[in-house]
Write a protein that holds these residues in place. Structure first.
Motif, PDB file in Angstrom:
ATOM      1  N   SER A  36      -2.043   5.808  -2.838  1.00  0.00           N
ATOM      2  CA  SER A  36      -2.325   6.854  -3.819  1.00  0.00           C
ATOM      3  C   SER A  36      -1.371   6.807  -5.008  1.00  0.00           C
ATOM      4  CB  SER A  36      -2.244   8.237  -3.156  1.00  0.00           C
ATOM      5  OG  SER A  36      -0.936   8.488  -2.667  1.00  0.00           O
ATOM      6  N   ARG A  37      -0.336   6.009  -4.930  1.00  0.00           N
ATOM      7  CA  ARG A  37       0.615   5.907  -6.025  1.00  0.00           C
ATOM      8  C   ARG A  37       0.559   4.518  -6.668  1.00  0.00           C
ATOM      9  NH1 ARG A  37       2.251   9.595  -2.374  1.00  0.00           N
ATOM     10  NH2 ARG A  37       3.456  11.402  -3.072  1.00  0.00           N
ATOM     11  N   LEU A  38       1.110   3.534  -6.005  1.00  0.00           N
ATOM     12  CA  LEU A  38       1.083   2.182  -6.547  1.00  0.00           C
ATOM     13  C   LEU A  38      -0.347   1.650  -6.606  1.00  0.00           C
ATOM     14  CD1 LEU A  38       2.802  -0.162  -7.590  1.00  0.00           C
ATOM     15  CD2 LEU A  38       2.979  -0.982  -5.228  1.00  0.00           C
TER      16      LEU A  38
ATOM     17  N   PHE B 166      12.200 -12.694 -11.941  1.00  0.00           N
ATOM     18  CA  PHE B 166      12.767 -11.462 -12.486  1.00  0.00           C
ATOM     19  C   PHE B 166      12.241 -10.193 -11.826  1.00  0.00           C
ATOM     20  CE2 PHE B 166      12.637 -14.645 -15.930  1.00  0.00           C
ATOM     21  CZ  PHE B 166      14.000 -14.805 -16.116  1.00  0.00           C
ATOM     22  N   GLY B 167      11.129 -10.270 -11.119  1.00  0.00           N
ATOM     23  CA  GLY B 167      10.579  -9.087 -10.478  1.00  0.00           C
ATOM     24  C   GLY B 167       9.187  -8.772 -10.977  1.00  0.00           C
ATOM     25  N   ARG B 168       8.442  -8.029 -10.182  1.00  0.00           N
ATOM     26  CA  ARG B 168       7.032  -7.740 -10.493  1.00  0.00           C
ATOM     27  C   ARG B 168       6.881  -6.902 -11.757  1.00  0.00           C
ATOM     28  NH1 ARG B 168       7.402 -11.573  -6.909  1.00  0.00           N
ATOM     29  NH2 ARG B 168       6.883 -11.026  -4.762  1.00  0.00           N
ATOM     30  N   LEU B 169       7.826  -5.995 -11.971  1.00  0.00           N
ATOM     31  CA  LEU B 169       7.709  -5.087 -13.110  1.00  0.00           C
ATOM     32  C   LEU B 169       7.779  -5.827 -14.441  1.00  0.00           C
ATOM     33  CD1 LEU B 169       7.361  -2.072 -13.620  1.00  0.00           C
ATOM     34  CD2 LEU B 169       9.850  -1.861 -13.743  1.00  0.00           C
ATOM     35  N   TRP B 170       8.457  -6.982 -14.472  1.00  0.00           N
ATOM     36  CA  TRP B 170       8.590  -7.745 -15.703  1.00  0.00           C
ATOM     37  C   TRP B 170       7.278  -8.390 -16.132  1.00  0.00           C
ATOM     38  CZ3 TRP B 170      12.716  -7.881 -18.957  1.00  0.00           C
ATOM     39  CH2 TRP B 170      13.907  -7.317 -18.489  1.00  0.00           C
ATOM     40  N   ALA B 171       6.309  -8.440 -15.252  1.00  0.00           N
ATOM     41  CA  ALA B 171       4.971  -8.900 -15.631  1.00  0.00           C
ATOM     42  C   ALA B 171       4.041  -7.723 -15.871  1.00  0.00           C
ATOM     43  CB  ALA B 171       4.394  -9.816 -14.552  1.00  0.00           C
ATOM     44  N   ALA B 172       4.086  -6.737 -14.976  1.00  0.00           N
ATOM     45  CA  ALA B 172       3.154  -5.611 -15.070  1.00  0.00           C
ATOM     46  C   ALA B 172       3.405  -4.766 -16.311  1.00  0.00           C
ATOM     47  CB  ALA B 172       3.260  -4.747 -13.810  1.00  0.00           C
ATOM     48  N   LEU B 173       4.678  -4.445 -16.577  1.00  0.00           N
ATOM     49  CA  LEU B 173       4.983  -3.548 -17.690  1.00  0.00           C
ATOM     50  C   LEU B 173       4.659  -4.159 -19.054  1.00  0.00           C
ATOM     51  CD1 LEU B 173       6.075  -0.842 -18.589  1.00  0.00           C
ATOM     52  CD2 LEU B 173       8.392  -1.794 -18.516  1.00  0.00           C
TER      53      LEU B 173
ATOM     54  N   ALA C 140       1.209   1.902 -17.378  1.00  0.00           N
ATOM     55  CA  ALA C 140       2.543   1.313 -17.509  1.00  0.00           C
ATOM     56  C   ALA C 140       3.602   2.268 -16.977  1.00  0.00           C
ATOM     57  CB  ALA C 140       2.817   0.973 -18.978  1.00  0.00           C
ATOM     58  N   VAL C 141       3.447   3.549 -17.290  1.00  0.00           N
ATOM     59  CA  VAL C 141       4.387   4.558 -16.769  1.00  0.00           C
ATOM     60  C   VAL C 141       4.331   4.601 -15.249  1.00  0.00           C
ATOM     61  CG1 VAL C 141       4.924   7.027 -16.714  1.00  0.00           C
ATOM     62  CG2 VAL C 141       4.287   5.933 -18.874  1.00  0.00           C
ATOM     63  N   ALA C 142       3.129   4.522 -14.694  1.00  0.00           N
ATOM     64  CA  ALA C 142       2.983   4.547 -13.238  1.00  0.00           C
ATOM     65  C   ALA C 142       3.658   3.342 -12.596  1.00  0.00           C
ATOM     66  CB  ALA C 142       1.501   4.604 -12.863  1.00  0.00           C
ATOM     67  N   PHE C 143       3.523   2.176 -13.207  1.00  0.00           N
ATOM     68  CA  PHE C 143       4.192   0.989 -12.672  1.00  0.00           C
ATOM     69  C   PHE C 143       5.711   1.159 -12.696  1.00  0.00           C
ATOM     70  CE2 PHE C 143       0.207  -1.541 -13.501  1.00  0.00           C
ATOM     71  CZ  PHE C 143       0.065  -2.003 -12.202  1.00  0.00           C
ATOM     72  N   VAL C 144       6.237   1.695 -13.800  1.00  0.00           N
ATOM     73  CA  VAL C 144       7.681   1.924 -13.893  1.00  0.00           C
ATOM     74  C   VAL C 144       8.146   2.868 -12.797  1.00  0.00           C
ATOM     75  CG1 VAL C 144       9.502   2.944 -15.323  1.00  0.00           C
ATOM     76  CG2 VAL C 144       7.805   1.432 -16.358  1.00  0.00           C
ATOM     77  N   ARG C 145       7.334   3.851 -12.481  1.00  0.00           N
ATOM     78  CA  ARG C 145       7.712   4.843 -11.477  1.00  0.00           C
ATOM     79  C   ARG C 145       7.615   4.301 -10.054  1.00  0.00           C
ATOM     80  NH1 ARG C 145       9.481   7.468  -8.210  1.00  0.00           N
ATOM     81  NH2 ARG C 145       9.293   9.699  -7.750  1.00  0.00           N
TER      82      ARG C 145
ATOM     83  N   VAL D 134       6.678   0.845  -8.816  1.00  0.00           N
ATOM     84  CA  VAL D 134       7.035  -0.513  -8.377  1.00  0.00           C
ATOM     85  C   VAL D 134       8.443  -0.549  -7.778  1.00  0.00           C
ATOM     86  CG1 VAL D 134       7.544  -2.862  -9.176  1.00  0.00           C
ATOM     87  CG2 VAL D 134       5.403  -1.765  -9.833  1.00  0.00           C
ATOM     88  N   PRO D 135       9.470   0.012  -8.433  1.00  0.00           N
ATOM     89  CA  PRO D 135      10.803  -0.035  -7.809  1.00  0.00           C
ATOM     90  C   PRO D 135      10.873   0.697  -6.475  1.00  0.00           C
ATOM     91  CG  PRO D 135      10.961   0.526 -10.145  1.00  0.00           C
ATOM     92  CD  PRO D 135       9.513   0.626  -9.761  1.00  0.00           C
ATOM     93  N   ARG D 136      10.026   1.667  -6.268  1.00  0.00           N
ATOM     94  CA  ARG D 136      10.089   2.451  -5.037  1.00  0.00           C
ATOM     95  C   ARG D 136       9.463   1.722  -3.854  1.00  0.00           C
ATOM     96  NH1 ARG D 136       8.266   8.791  -4.271  1.00  0.00           N
ATOM     97  NH2 ARG D 136       8.681   8.917  -2.034  1.00  0.00           N
ATOM     98  N   PHE D 137       8.377   1.010  -4.086  1.00  0.00           N
ATOM     99  CA  PHE D 137       7.625   0.439  -2.969  1.00  0.00           C
ATOM    100  C   PHE D 137       7.774  -1.066  -2.790  1.00  0.00           C
ATOM    101  CE2 PHE D 137       5.102   4.330  -3.842  1.00  0.00           C
ATOM    102  CZ  PHE D 137       5.160   4.895  -2.579  1.00  0.00           C
ATOM    103  N   VAL D 138       8.136  -1.797  -3.841  1.00  0.00           N
ATOM    104  CA  VAL D 138       8.072  -3.253  -3.798  1.00  0.00           C
ATOM    105  C   VAL D 138       9.458  -3.831  -3.517  1.00  0.00           C
ATOM    106  CG1 VAL D 138       7.513  -5.331  -5.115  1.00  0.00           C
ATOM    107  CG2 VAL D 138       6.115  -3.280  -5.377  1.00  0.00           C
ATOM    108  N   PRO D 139       9.543  -4.797  -2.583  1.00  0.00           N
ATOM    109  CA  PRO D 139      10.838  -5.419  -2.311  1.00  0.00           C
ATOM    110  C   PRO D 139      11.337  -6.205  -3.501  1.00  0.00           C
ATOM    111  CG  PRO D 139       9.092  -6.617  -1.210  1.00  0.00           C
ATOM    112  CD  PRO D 139       8.475  -5.344  -1.760  1.00  0.00           C
ATOM    113  N   ARG D 140      12.663  -6.204  -3.677  1.00  0.00           N
ATOM    114  CA  ARG D 140      13.259  -6.948  -4.773  1.00  0.00           C
ATOM    115  C   ARG D 140      13.200  -8.441  -4.479  1.00  0.00           C
ATOM    116  NH1 ARG D 140      16.239  -2.296  -4.385  1.00  0.00           N
ATOM    117  NH2 ARG D 140      16.471  -1.128  -6.334  1.00  0.00           N
ATOM    118  N   VAL D 141      13.005  -9.225  -5.550  1.00  0.00           N
ATOM    119  CA  VAL D 141      12.960 -10.673  -5.423  1.00  0.00           C
ATOM    120  C   VAL D 141      14.373 -11.177  -5.261  1.00  0.00           C
ATOM    121  CG1 VAL D 141      12.314 -12.827  -6.535  1.00  0.00           C
ATOM    122  CG2 VAL D 141      10.899 -10.800  -6.839  1.00  0.00           C
ATOM    123  N   ARG D 142      14.568 -12.037  -4.271  1.00  0.00           N
ATOM    124  CA  ARG D 142      15.890 -12.626  -4.053  1.00  0.00           C
ATOM    125  C   ARG D 142      15.794 -14.135  -4.208  1.00  0.00           C
ATOM    126  NH1 ARG D 142      15.392  -8.815   0.048  1.00  0.00           N
ATOM    127  NH2 ARG D 142      16.915  -7.137   0.005  1.00  0.00           N
ATOM    128  N   GLN D 143      16.627 -14.709  -5.016  1.00  0.00           N
ATOM    129  CA  GLN D 143      16.667 -16.167  -5.177  1.00  0.00           C
ATOM    130  C   GLN D 143      17.675 -16.753  -4.212  1.00  0.00           C
ATOM    131  OE1 GLN D 143      14.755 -18.117  -6.563  1.00  0.00           O
ATOM    132  NE2 GLN D 143      13.680 -17.024  -8.174  1.00  0.00           N
TER     133      GLN D 143
END
Length: 433
Positions: free
Chosen positions: A248-250, A307-314, A417-422, A424-433
């Motif tokens: 209902s969010r992401l 760099f993370g999912r938000l860097w493409a979605a936003l 875009a605002v919804a993604f900013v809100r 994505v960081p809450r639900f999506v795991p951070r990318v680790r190199q």
């Protein structure tokens, strides 16, 4: 030096795994999309020859999207119980029945039902590939793998209409393209059944990596920092309830991106027509926009993995939102054709930057051990956004104007875009190199 060595190791491993996926996933995807892309432009024409008026022909064409929307939840159930390979084979075989129905349909109702069946089976085919990649591709290069999956689909859909045009010139009959689709489906099924078994070539990582006592836990809405442990096989509807917060969010943010993408396909041809351009010019502008979109698909995966999912979605949502808003005020300008071409290119860049993001986000938040039921719900949401968007554009245009409808799509993109900013960081795991 150590960091660079690690990055090179990940890159080499990514290339190795992606090459292994070629005959299992990417090859069948290109074949299926190529055949489907050849048929889609001809569906309204064949429907009209069976007695449909313009409105009814458009409704028959929409049966493909409706079928896909209805097929996502059953596809999640099928993949969870019989596996990805069998689901893809069954979906391809049933699609052949749809092809036969389209060729020999005596009345419009049979033709529409056949189109619906193909859309229904396309959902099963697509979800099986999505589930396979979700369970087998490491997080470090998941976005690249899924962006390449989206790119192979776009390649097939991009080339399909040109194949159809060639077949029409050669045979002078729209049914030749349908038979071509049938040939693609036969090749797809044979490749799936007799090619390398994807479930053996790339096995699911051992469940020993997870807590052996874990079961599917209710989604708390907290940040996801790793794979969600799940061993208990549950149904589609229970999965929807357990993961209601992320859906209902992401999920709605993802649906807004799907809606903006779908609106782009409707708005651009209508805009060109409304400012008085001929069909050839409109096709050229839309084609260039599509080519830009296709050219960026792998770059999107690189950005998401590094760099993370938000860097493409936003950037994608902001670029498309501003592009639609700017286009909305150019309709009555003397240089409207130039602005149309320019903003069509901007929208192509924005859409290209988002290539694979819906597949990747769905894979990121799906339960690791049994993702198919969740992905069925996820894809239903995103497909619903894509299906409702043209209706929204049509309704606003009828009540107000095409400019207002275009501006409304731009606003929807910025809200997404605002919804993604809100979320994505809450639900999506951070990318680790």
């Amino acid at each position: 030096m150590t960091v660079q060595t690690n990055v090179d190791a990940v890159t080499d491993r990514a290339a190795s795994v992606l090459l292994r996926f070629g005959p299992m996933i990417y090859g069948p995807t290109v074949l299926f999309a190529l055949g489907e892309g050849a048929v889609i432009p001809l569906i309204p024409i064949i429907a009209a020859r069976l007695g449909a008026d313009i409105a009814l022909a458009a409704l028959v064409a929409s049966a493909l999207v409706v079928g896909q929307l209805c097929g996502n939840l059953p596809a999640g159930w099928a993949v969870a119980r019989i596996g990805e390979r069998l689901t893809m084979a069954i979906a391809g075989t049933l699609s052949l029945l749809g092809v036969v129905g389209m060729v020999f349909a005596p009345v419009l109702g049979v033709f529409a039902a056949s189109v619906f069946l193909i859309g229904f089976c396309a959902a099963g085919f697509g979800l099986a590939r999505h589930s396979f990649m979700t369970t087998r591709v490491p997080l470090a290069f998941r976005a690249r793998a899924l962006s390449l999956l989206g790119g192979t689909f776009r390649l097939g859909m991009f080339l399909g209409p040109f194949v159809a045009a060639g077949l029409l010139a050669l045979f002078g009959d729209e049914h030749a393209a349908i038979w071509f689709f049938g040939g693609c489906l036969v090749a797809t099924v044979l490749l799936v059944l007799f090619g390398p078994d994807p479930e053996k070539q790339v096995p699911v990582p051992s469940r020993a990596n997870f807590d052996s006592g874990a079961s599917l836990a209710e989604d708390t809405g907290e940040a996801v920092t790793g794979a969600i442990p799940t061993f208990e096989r549950v149904g589609v509807f229970r999965t929807m309830w357990l993961f209601r917060r992320v859906l209902s969010r992401l999920g709605l943010a993802a649906a807004s991106l799907s809606a903006v993408r779908s609106a782009r396909q409707v708005v651009l041809p209508l805009w060109g027509f409304s400012i008085g351009l001929d069909a050839q010019t409109i096709a050229l502008v839309v084609g260039i926009s599509g080519a830009i979109d296709f050219a960026l698909f792998y770059a999107s995966g690189q950005v998401m993995d590094r760099f993370g999912r938000l860097w493409a979605a936003l950037p994608a949502m902001v670029l498309m939102g501003l592009g639609f808003l700017a286009l909305a005020v150019t309709h009555d300008l003397g240089s409207s054709a130039m602005w149309f071409a320019m903003f069509a290119a901007v929208l192509g860049v924005g859409n290209g930057l988002s290539s694979g993001i819906l597949l990747t986000l769905g894979a990121d938040v799906a339960p690791r051990a049994d993702p198919a039921p969740f992905l069925g719900s996820w894809r239903t949401l995103t497909d619903a956004g894509g299906a409702l968007s043209p209706l929204l554009v049509s309704g606003i245009t009828a009540v107000f104007s095409l400019s207002v409808a275009t501006g409304a799509v731009g606003v929807m993109a910025l809200l997404g875009a605002v919804a993604f900013v809100r979320w994505v960081p809450r639900f999506v795991p951070r990318v680790r190199q």
